[in-house]
Design an enzyme around this catalytic site. Structure first.
Site, PDB file in Angstrom:
ATOM      1  CG  HIS A 297      -1.777   1.977   3.195  1.00 37.47           C
ATOM      2  ND1 HIS A 297      -2.415   0.777   2.948  1.00 37.47           N
ATOM      3  CD2 HIS A 297      -0.458   1.694   3.259  1.00 37.47           C
ATOM      4  CE1 HIS A 297      -1.510  -0.188   2.864  1.00 37.47           C
ATOM      5  NE2 HIS A 297      -0.312   0.351   3.049  1.00 37.47           N
TER       6      HIS A 297
ATOM      7  CB  CYS B 206      -5.117  -2.787   1.765  1.00 41.59           C
ATOM      8  SG  CYS B 206      -4.815  -1.810   3.258  1.00 41.59           S
TER       9      CYS B 206
ATOM     10  CD  GLU C 123      -5.855   3.987   0.239  1.00 37.67           C
ATOM     11  OE1 GLU C 123      -5.695   3.704  -0.957  1.00 37.67           O
ATOM     12  OE2 GLU C 123      -4.929   3.867   1.084  1.00 37.67           O
TER      13      GLU C 123
ATOM     14  CB  CYS D  93      -7.295   1.315   3.800  1.00 43.80           C
ATOM     15  SG  CYS D  93      -5.538   1.741   3.962  1.00 43.80           S
TER      16      CYS D  93
END
Length: 160
Positions: free
Chosen positions: A57, A87, A59, A90
């Site tokens: 991800h 999420c 992030e 992250c």
């Protein structure tokens, strides 16, 4: 929740562009930007999960990068902009690295509702808001100005 500034919206629009790039490359549509306390963009990234590594991800990539490249005393004054609310994975990475404010274009609540409306199964991780994982982090979002565009992009992903 405070209103988003024009600068916030500019960075969020870039996140949506990165999300579109991710989608076009076969990844899930998420993009993020790390901005320093003076407003300079330090790093941009997009989702890179198409190879099967669901931890790629943007992030989390920004948090990892910041841990090596941004001084610990500067990190809390940085802002992470992202097309979708972090999420739990992250949000935890962001908090552990000590980054500051998070501004998101679409909330976890919105993304979860859209997916349910399209008949998709829930993901393997509980859809918790950032503040449930890292209660001390300042957050802002969603950006109503970008909702329709993001919903359409995620719908295209869902119906691929």
């Amino acid at each position: 929740m405070p209103d988003l500034t024009p600068a916030d919206l500019t960075h969020l629009r870039r996140c949506v562009e990165l999300a579109r790039e991710a989608f076009d490359a076969g990844d899930e549509p998420f993009g993020s930007v790390l901005v320093d306390p003076d407003g300079a963009v330090l790093l941009e990234d997009r989702n890179r999960t198409a190879d099967g590594d669901q931890t790629r991800h943007p992030e989390l990539e920004l948090a990892r990068w910041a841990a090596t490249h941004v001084a610990p005393d500067v990190r809390p004054r940085c802002t992470v902009y992202t097309s979708g609310e972090h999420c739990p994975m992250c949000a935890a990475g962001h908090a552990w690295v000590g980054l500051g404010r998070i501004v998101y274009a679409a909330s976890t609540e919105q993304l979860t509702a859209w997916r349910a409306d399209w008949g998709l199964a829930p993901g393997p991780v509980a859809p918790l808001p950032i503040t449930a994982i890292a209660p001390g982090l300042p957050v802002a979002g969603p950006a109503a100005e970008l909702t329709d565009e993001l919903r359409e992009l995620h719908h295209r992903q869902a119906t691929r």
